[in-house]
Design a protein around this motif. Structure first.
Motif, PDB file in Angstrom:
ATOM      1  N   VAL B 210       0.838  -1.210   0.000  1.00 20.50           N
ATOM      2  CA  VAL B 210       0.000   0.000   0.000  1.00 20.50           C
ATOM      3  C   VAL B 210       0.870   1.256   0.000  1.00 20.50           C
ATOM      4  N   PHE B 211       2.144   1.088  -0.367  1.00 23.48           N
ATOM      5  CA  PHE B 211       3.105   2.191  -0.254  1.00 23.48           C
ATOM      6  C   PHE B 211       2.651   3.445  -1.007  1.00 23.48           C
ATOM      7  N   THR B 212       2.192   3.270  -2.248  1.00 20.17           N
ATOM      8  CA  THR B 212       1.769   4.421  -3.052  1.00 20.17           C
ATOM      9  C   THR B 212       0.609   5.157  -2.381  1.00 20.17           C
ATOM     10  N   ALA B 213      -0.382   4.356  -1.951  1.00 27.53           N
ATOM     11  CA  ALA B 213      -1.540   4.961  -1.284  1.00 27.53           C
ATOM     12  C   ALA B 213      -1.102   5.689  -0.023  1.00 27.53           C
ATOM     13  N   LEU B 214      -0.171   5.065   0.686  1.00 30.89           N
ATOM     14  CA  LEU B 214       0.326   5.642   1.928  1.00 30.89           C
ATOM     15  C   LEU B 214       1.023   6.968   1.668  1.00 30.89           C
ATOM     16  N   LEU B 215       1.797   7.027   0.570  1.00 29.42           N
ATOM     17  CA  LEU B 215       2.501   8.261   0.224  1.00 29.42           C
ATOM     18  C   LEU B 215       1.517   9.400   0.024  1.00 29.42           C
ATOM     19  N   SER B 216       0.395   9.132  -0.655  1.00 28.10           N
ATOM     20  CA  SER B 216      -0.540  10.235  -0.906  1.00 28.10           C
ATOM     21  C   SER B 216      -1.117  10.733   0.410  1.00 28.10           C
ATOM     22  N   GLY B 217      -1.438   9.799   1.340  1.00 25.64           N
ATOM     23  CA  GLY B 217      -1.901  10.227   2.662  1.00 25.64           C
ATOM     24  C   GLY B 217      -0.830  11.015   3.396  1.00 25.64           C
ATOM     25  N   ALA B 218       0.428  10.562   3.239  1.00 23.98           N
ATOM     26  CA  ALA B 218       1.536  11.192   3.950  1.00 23.98           C
ATOM     27  C   ALA B 218       1.771  12.620   3.466  1.00 23.98           C
ATOM     28  N   PHE B 219       1.764  12.831   2.144  1.00 21.68           N
ATOM     29  CA  PHE B 219       2.020  14.176   1.631  1.00 21.68           C
ATOM     30  C   PHE B 219       0.903  15.141   2.000  1.00 21.68           C
ATOM     31  N   LEU B 220      -0.335  14.622   1.981  1.00 17.75           N
ATOM     32  CA  LEU B 220      -1.471  15.461   2.354  1.00 17.75           C
ATOM     33  C   LEU B 220      -1.323  15.875   3.823  1.00 17.75           C
ATOM     34  N   THR B 221      -1.002  14.887   4.678  1.00 19.85           N
ATOM     35  CA  THR B 221      -0.780  15.175   6.091  1.00 19.85           C
ATOM     36  C   THR B 221       0.322  16.209   6.265  1.00 19.85           C
ATOM     37  N   PHE B 222       1.406  16.030   5.507  1.00 22.77           N
ATOM     38  CA  PHE B 222       2.548  16.947   5.606  1.00 22.77           C
ATOM     39  C   PHE B 222       2.115  18.383   5.339  1.00 22.77           C
ATOM     40  N   SER B 223       1.351  18.574   4.240  1.00 18.96           N
ATOM     41  CA  SER B 223       0.997  19.951   3.891  1.00 18.96           C
ATOM     42  C   SER B 223      -0.008  20.535   4.883  1.00 18.96           C
ATOM     43  N   ILE B 224      -0.833  19.680   5.494  1.00 20.89           N
ATOM     44  CA  ILE B 224      -1.784  20.190   6.480  1.00 20.89           C
ATOM     45  C   ILE B 224      -1.072  20.593   7.772  1.00 20.89           C
ATOM     46  N   VAL B 225      -0.199  19.701   8.257  1.00 19.67           N
ATOM     47  CA  VAL B 225       0.464  19.944   9.542  1.00 19.67           C
ATOM     48  C   VAL B 225       1.412  21.141   9.451  1.00 19.67           C
ATOM     49  N   LEU B 226       2.077  21.294   8.314  1.00 13.44           N
ATOM     50  CA  LEU B 226       3.096  22.336   8.190  1.00 13.44           C
ATOM     51  C   LEU B 226       2.527  23.730   8.458  1.00 13.44           C
ATOM     52  N   GLY B 227       1.323  24.005   7.961  1.00 10.71           N
ATOM     53  CA  GLY B 227       0.781  25.350   8.131  1.00 10.71           C
ATOM     54  C   GLY B 227      -0.233  25.456   9.257  1.00 10.71           C
ATOM     55  N   GLU B 228      -0.441  24.362  10.007  1.00 12.89           N
ATOM     56  CA  GLU B 228      -1.495  24.347  11.020  1.00 12.89           C
ATOM     57  C   GLU B 228      -1.278  25.445  12.062  1.00 12.89           C
ATOM     58  N   TYR B 229      -2.366  26.093  12.452  1.00 15.63           N
ATOM     59  CA  TYR B 229      -2.221  27.232  13.359  1.00 15.63           C
ATOM     60  C   TYR B 229      -2.857  27.019  14.724  1.00 15.63           C
ATOM     61  N   VAL B 230      -4.120  26.573  14.756  1.00 18.83           N
ATOM     62  CA  VAL B 230      -4.899  26.595  15.992  1.00 18.83           C
ATOM     63  C   VAL B 230      -4.282  25.727  17.100  1.00 18.83           C
ATOM     64  N   PHE B 231      -4.006  24.468  16.783  1.00 16.82           N
ATOM     65  CA  PHE B 231      -3.438  23.551  17.774  1.00 16.82           C
ATOM     66  C   PHE B 231      -2.135  24.101  18.348  1.00 16.82           C
ATOM     67  N   ALA B 232      -1.231  24.486  17.426  1.00 19.01           N
ATOM     68  CA  ALA B 232       0.085  24.946  17.859  1.00 19.01           C
ATOM     69  C   ALA B 232      -0.033  26.201  18.715  1.00 19.01           C
ATOM     70  N   ALA B 233      -0.932  27.119  18.301  1.00 14.73           N
ATOM     71  CA  ALA B 233      -1.064  28.370  19.046  1.00 14.73           C
ATOM     72  C   ALA B 233      -1.647  28.117  20.433  1.00 14.73           C
ATOM     73  N   LEU B 234      -2.673  27.261  20.507  1.00 15.37           N
ATOM     74  CA  LEU B 234      -3.314  27.031  21.808  1.00 15.37           C
ATOM     75  C   LEU B 234      -2.424  26.215  22.740  1.00 15.37           C
ATOM     76  N   LEU B 235      -1.620  25.305  22.179  1.00 16.65           N
ATOM     77  CA  LEU B 235      -0.699  24.546  23.028  1.00 16.65           C
ATOM     78  C   LEU B 235       0.600  25.327  23.228  1.00 16.65           C
ATOM     79  N   ASP B 236       0.673  26.514  22.568  1.00 16.09           N
ATOM     80  CA  ASP B 236       1.809  27.399  22.761  1.00 16.09           C
ATOM     81  C   ASP B 236       3.135  26.763  22.348  1.00 16.09           C
ATOM     82  N   ARG B 237       3.173  26.124  21.200  1.00 16.08           N
ATOM     83  CA  ARG B 237       4.410  25.548  20.691  1.00 16.08           C
ATOM     84  C   ARG B 237       4.929  26.406  19.537  1.00 16.08           C
ATOM     85  N   PRO B 238       6.263  26.506  19.390  1.00 12.98           N
ATOM     86  CA  PRO B 238       6.847  27.396  18.367  1.00 12.98           C
ATOM     87  C   PRO B 238       6.786  26.773  16.978  1.00 12.98           C
TER      88      PRO B 238
END
Lengths: 290, 287
Positions: B210-238
């Motif tokens: 399932v490597f190919t399928a996994l990669l698509s999930g992984a890249f999507l996750t990567f782009s979401i987490v990279l710019g995420e604001y609310v969680f990081a701001a509320l947990l006060d992480r840099p």
């Protein structure tokens, strides 16, 4: 006997061992925190059961915030669904070259994920007071949009910015449904003398209606929970309910800690209703896509 | 084959009998379609052009990359960007470890749990992120049973858990789509007959398949987490998201440069998803 019992136990264990980490994780880090918030909404400052906290949602300041969020979501979802549908329908059934389709879908996939803070920056750079389009309109045509009452940091400005991810999400979801419209239906309608407009009004749109309404509900929920774009664009000048809750959690504004629970509960109820509508209508829409 | 001449004849008569009026109506429709399309292109392209142009304006009177050098040399940028990249990778790993076994078990052992698991994976799309983050602050604060926010490491772990929760819908959908193309039952039984344990089955048989399928999930996750604001701001992480907000309030041209960088990364992730699908289309057939 003990051996048999042993195999039954190991069998049940292997039956469940793969899902147990998943269930345990989601129970502790998704379900319990949410349940905790919901229960908190029914608790008073003394810890006893009460509806008083929830009733505070109807006080003007919070009710206004909820109403503002609902209006932003309604308008951005309606316009996003309508315009996104028009763009997708034009590209797929409007006689445009076929090679346009694939890039459109790929681009929509990117644009639907290009939300949050960077999106706000892109629009400030384009339609802010010193933005590219603002300046060009003034220099080339003498049109000063800010003198005409336009303001990016306003209700309509926010809706206009939200359209970026709303429209692209609509295009992404409605394209397969549009491709599912059979050519025979159009031919049948035309051989019965229908004009293009009549075909869309009396055949295509009714077939697509569950998809259209369902996606509208999804878009509504999508913008209702959003906060980063609004925060980056307007600071706290547009007090969306998410912005209020954010401030409440940070401890800036409200004194009553239970009020935060009530706001969060109200938000869950609204997005849950929108999503339920989406799921129900999607199941209905799939009937036509076989 | 038999109805081929019939269709051809039908088309011929059709072309002849379309009245001029109907044909004109078609072209009116086509003009409308082009107009809508041009509007769409303008709406989607202008903000991108605007942000690129703005990001080049830092030096007065000429275009330059000054805003980019200023951003890239900012130690805050380097620190927060690295932090968010590491967080994304941890999230992807965590999501994989949680979702892969669950998705596999639902297919081979517990089909009746499928609706429950699918419902749970949809919840992060239903419950607003800010509400989940709020729940974390209440449940894992210093006076709770599990005081994770009490230490920096604990908060970092909590943030990764939060991100893994956000990634659940995408990860599950991606992995489940991958498993759908496999004959999971036969693969599992074959592996078991050859003496493989569950660990081997999961990570040496299913994972590569399932490597190919996994990669698509992984890249999507990567782009979401990279710019995420609310969680990081509320947990006060840099993290990168709060850094972007801070820049927006304190700098003029750097935010546009950041937006260009963020957009390029999102675009890159989506491109890589398509590329992965094209590079390894038939991992299964080759064996």
């Amino acid at each position: 006997m003990p051996a048999a019992r042993g195999t039954i136990i190991t069998k049940t264990a292997t039956n469940w061992i793969g899902v147990i980490p998943f269930l345990a994780f989601t129970a502790i880090f998704l379900l319990l925190p949410t349940v905790n918030i919901v229960l908190g909404a029914f608790r008073g400052p003394d810890g006893g059961f009460t509806f008083d906290t929830l009733m505070k949602l109807f006080e003007p300041r919070l009710a206004n915030s909820f109403w503002l969020s609902i209006r932003v979501s309604l308008f951005s979802a309606a316009l996003g669904a309508g315009l996104g549908f028009l763009v997708a329908a034009s590209v797929i059934h409007g006689g445009l070259p076929a090679w346009v389709r694939a890039p459109m879908v790929t681009f929509s996939g990117v644009a639907a994920n290009f939300a949050g803070v960077p999106l706000a920056f892109a629009f400030i750079a384009t339609l802010g007071r010193l933005g590219l389009v603002t300046v060009l309109l003034k220099d080339w045509f003498g049109i000063n949009i800010y003198a005409m009452g336009f303001n990016l940091i306003s209700f309509w400005g926010l809706v206009f910015v939200y359209l970026y991810f709303q429209m692209s999400l609509m295009i992404l979801i409605i394209t397969p449904a549009l491709e599912g419209l059979r050519r025979e239906w159009r031919e049948a309608a035309e051989s019965l003398g229908a004009t293009g407009l009549q075909y869309w009004r009396m055949v295509a749109i009714p077939v697509l209606l569950p998809s259209l309404l369902g996606t509208f509900a999804l878009l509504f929920a999508n913008s209702f929970g959003a906060i980063a774009t609004a925060q980056a664009l307007t600071g706290s000048s547009q007090s969306l309910i998410t912005v209020q809750l954010f401030a409440q959690i940070r401890g800036d504004v409200l004194q009553d800690p239970n009020l935060g629970y009530a706001i969060a509960f109200g938000m869950i109820v609204i997005t849950a209703v929108a999503n339920t509508i989406y799921i129900v209508l999607r199941t209905r829409a799939e009937k036509w896509q076989k | 084959m038999t109805d081929f001449p019939a269709t051809k004849r039908h088309q011929k008569t059709d072309a002849k009998t379309i009245p001029a009026m109907a044909r004109r109506k078609r072209s009116v429709g086509s003009v409308f379609s082009w107009a809508v399309f041009v509007f769409g292109v303008l709406y989607f392209a202008l903000p991108l052009i605007g942000m690129i142009e703005f990001s080049l304006r830092k030096r007065r009177g000429t275009y330059s990359f000054d805003a980019y050098t200023s951003v890239l040399n900012d130690s805050q940028f380097q620190a927060t960007f690295t932090y968010s990249v590491v967080m994304s990778l941890v999230t992807i790993l965590l999501g994989m470890i949680l979702v892969l076994p669950a998705a596999l078990w639902v297919r081979i052992r517990l089909p009746r749990m499928r609706p429950v698991i699918e419902f749970i994976t949809l919840l992060p799309l239903v419950i607003p992120v800010i509400v989940i983050a709020f729940g974390y602050l209440r449940m894992f604060n210093t006076s709770s049973l599990l005081p994770m926010t009490g230490s920096v490491t604990g908060t970092n772990i909590l943030l990764a858990f939060g991100y893994a929760t956000l990634a659940l819908p995408y990860m599950y959908r991606a992995i489940d789509n991958g498993l759908r193309t496999l004959d999971v039952q036969t693969l599992t039984e074959a592996a078991q007959i050859l003496g493989a344990g569950w660990f081997t089955i999961l990570f040496r048989i299913m994972l590569p398949n399932v490597f190919t399928a996994l990669l698509s999930g992984a890249f999507l996750t990567f782009s979401i987490v990279l710019g995420e604001y609310v969680f990081a701001a509320l947990l006060d992480r840099p993290a990168f998201g709060p850094y972007m907000i801070w820049t927006g309030g304190n700098r003029a041209y750097e935010p546009a440069a950041l937006a260009v960088i963020a957009f390029t990364i999102t675009w890159g992730c989506m491109g890589l998803i398509q590329l992965a699908g094209r590079l390894f289309p038939h991992t299964r057939a080759q064996r």
